[in-house]
Write a protein that holds these residues in place. Structure first.
Motif, short mmCIF file in Angstrom:
data_model
loop_
_atom_site.label_atom_id
_atom_site.label_comp_id
_atom_site.label_asym_id
_atom_site.label_seq_id
_atom_site.Cartn_x
_atom_site.Cartn_y
_atom_site.Cartn_z
N ARG A 18 8.49 -7.38 -13.17
CA ARG A 18 9.48 -6.30 -13.23
C ARG A 18 8.80 -4.93 -13.17
N THR A 19 7.73 -4.78 -13.91
CA THR A 19 7.00 -3.51 -13.94
C THR A 19 6.52 -3.12 -12.55
N PHE A 20 5.94 -4.06 -11.83
CA PHE A 20 5.38 -3.74 -10.52
C PHE A 20 6.43 -3.60 -9.44
N VAL A 21 7.52 -4.34 -9.54
CA VAL A 21 8.62 -4.17 -8.58
C VAL A 21 9.22 -2.78 -8.75
N LYS A 22 9.41 -2.34 -10.01
CA LYS A 22 9.92 -0.98 -10.26
C LYS A 22 8.98 0.07 -9.70
N SER A 111 1.98 -1.69 -20.12
CA SER A 111 2.58 -1.68 -18.79
C SER A 111 2.21 -0.42 -18.03
N SER A 112 2.34 0.73 -18.68
CA SER A 112 1.99 1.98 -17.99
C SER A 112 0.49 2.05 -17.74
N SER A 113 -0.30 1.57 -18.65
CA SER A 113 -1.75 1.53 -18.47
C SER A 113 -2.12 0.59 -17.33
N LEU A 114 -1.46 -0.55 -17.26
CA LEU A 114 -1.73 -1.51 -16.20
C LEU A 114 -1.35 -0.93 -14.84
N ILE A 115 -0.21 -0.24 -14.77
CA ILE A 115 0.20 0.41 -13.51
C ILE A 115 -0.87 1.42 -13.08
N ARG A 116 -1.35 2.24 -14.01
CA ARG A 116 -2.39 3.23 -13.67
C ARG A 116 -3.65 2.53 -13.18
N THR A 117 -4.04 1.44 -13.83
CA THR A 117 -5.24 0.71 -13.40
C THR A 117 -5.05 0.13 -12.01
N VAL A 118 -3.89 -0.48 -11.77
CA VAL A 118 -3.61 -1.05 -10.45
C VAL A 118 -3.63 0.03 -9.38
N GLU A 119 -2.97 1.15 -9.63
CA GLU A 119 -2.93 2.23 -8.64
C GLU A 119 -4.34 2.75 -8.36
N SER A 120 -5.14 2.88 -9.40
CA SER A 120 -6.52 3.35 -9.24
C SER A 120 -7.35 2.38 -8.40
N VAL A 121 -7.25 1.10 -8.71
CA VAL A 121 -8.01 0.09 -7.97
C VAL A 121 -7.54 0.02 -6.52
N LEU A 122 -6.23 0.10 -6.29
CA LEU A 122 -5.72 0.09 -4.92
C LEU A 122 -6.21 1.31 -4.14
N THR A 123 -6.22 2.47 -4.78
CA THR A 123 -6.71 3.68 -4.13
C THR A 123 -8.19 3.55 -3.76
N GLN A 124 -8.99 3.02 -4.71
CA GLN A 124 -10.42 2.81 -4.44
C GLN A 124 -10.61 1.82 -3.30
N SER A 125 -9.80 0.77 -3.30
CA SER A 125 -9.90 -0.27 -2.27
C SER A 125 -9.57 0.31 -0.89
N LYS A 126 -8.49 1.10 -0.80
CA LYS A 126 -8.12 1.73 0.47
C LYS A 126 -9.23 2.66 0.95
N SER A 127 -9.82 3.40 0.02
CA SER A 127 -10.89 4.33 0.35
C SER A 127 -12.10 3.58 0.91
N MET A 128 -12.44 2.46 0.29
CA MET A 128 -13.59 1.67 0.74
C MET A 128 -13.33 1.08 2.13
N VAL A 129 -12.11 0.63 2.37
CA VAL A 129 -11.75 0.07 3.68
C VAL A 129 -11.82 1.16 4.75
N ALA A 130 -11.30 2.34 4.44
CA ALA A 130 -11.34 3.46 5.40
C ALA A 130 -12.77 3.87 5.72
N THR A 131 -13.63 3.91 4.69
CA THR A 131 -15.04 4.27 4.87
C THR A 131 -15.74 3.21 5.73
N ALA A 132 -15.45 1.95 5.48
CA ALA A 132 -16.09 0.87 6.24
C ALA A 132 -15.66 0.88 7.70
N ALA A 133 -14.44 1.35 7.98
CA ALA A 133 -13.92 1.37 9.35
C ALA A 133 -14.54 2.49 10.17
N GLN A 134 -15.11 3.48 9.50
CA GLN A 134 -15.68 4.63 10.24
C GLN A 134 -17.02 4.38 10.77
#
Length: 134
Positions: A18-22, A111-134
């Motif tokens: 529920r937390t992540f769907v919201k 729940s709010s802490s977990l959301i922040r952690t997930v968002e942070s990890v997803l942002t780092q992951s996207k950044s690493m993928v973008a860097t690797a693609a360059q």
């Protein structure tokens, strides 16, 4: 983003889903380690939330299997554990992207802490993928 939640507690699974769907994520889930590995390999989620105390295959064994599988090793894994932070450094060395302590006493804060952690990890992951693609 698609999140795979590997959690055997129905209460935790429903509450986290529920937390992540919201928060705008698509959530798929597995109730044990064996099913979690199968779904991770089939659906290739953007992130995995992994409980450590699982039936059939332990959370640690799931983490090791994920990180040794070329198909899914790139997926960030956030470990969810009620066992305390003593294991945190070991789990991070095994390949976890982050460690979140489960606590039923302060579930709303977690729940709010977990959301922040997930968002942070997803942002780092996207950044690493973008860097690797360059």
């Amino acid at each position: 983003m698609k999140i795979l939640l590997i959690e055997d507690s129905k209460f935790q699974r429903i509450a986290n889903e529920r937390t992540f769907v919201k928060a705008g994520h698509v959530v798929i889930h597995a109730g044990d380690g064996e099913q979690g590995l199968r779904i991770a390999r089939k659906d290739i989620p953007d992130l995995i939330l992994l409980d450590m105390m699982l039936p059939k295959v332990s959370g640690l064994d799931v983490l090791r299997a994920l990180k040794s599988d070329v198909l899914v090793k790139h997926i960030p894994v956030i470990v969810l554990s009620g066992l305390g932070q003593a294991n945190e450094s070991k789990l991070l060395k095994e390949g976890a992207a982050a460690f979140v302590l489960k606590s039923e006493k302060s579930f709303a804060n977690n729940s709010s802490s977990l959301i922040r952690t997930v968002e942070s990890v997803l942002t780092q992951s996207k950044s690493m993928v973008a860097t690797a693609a360059q």
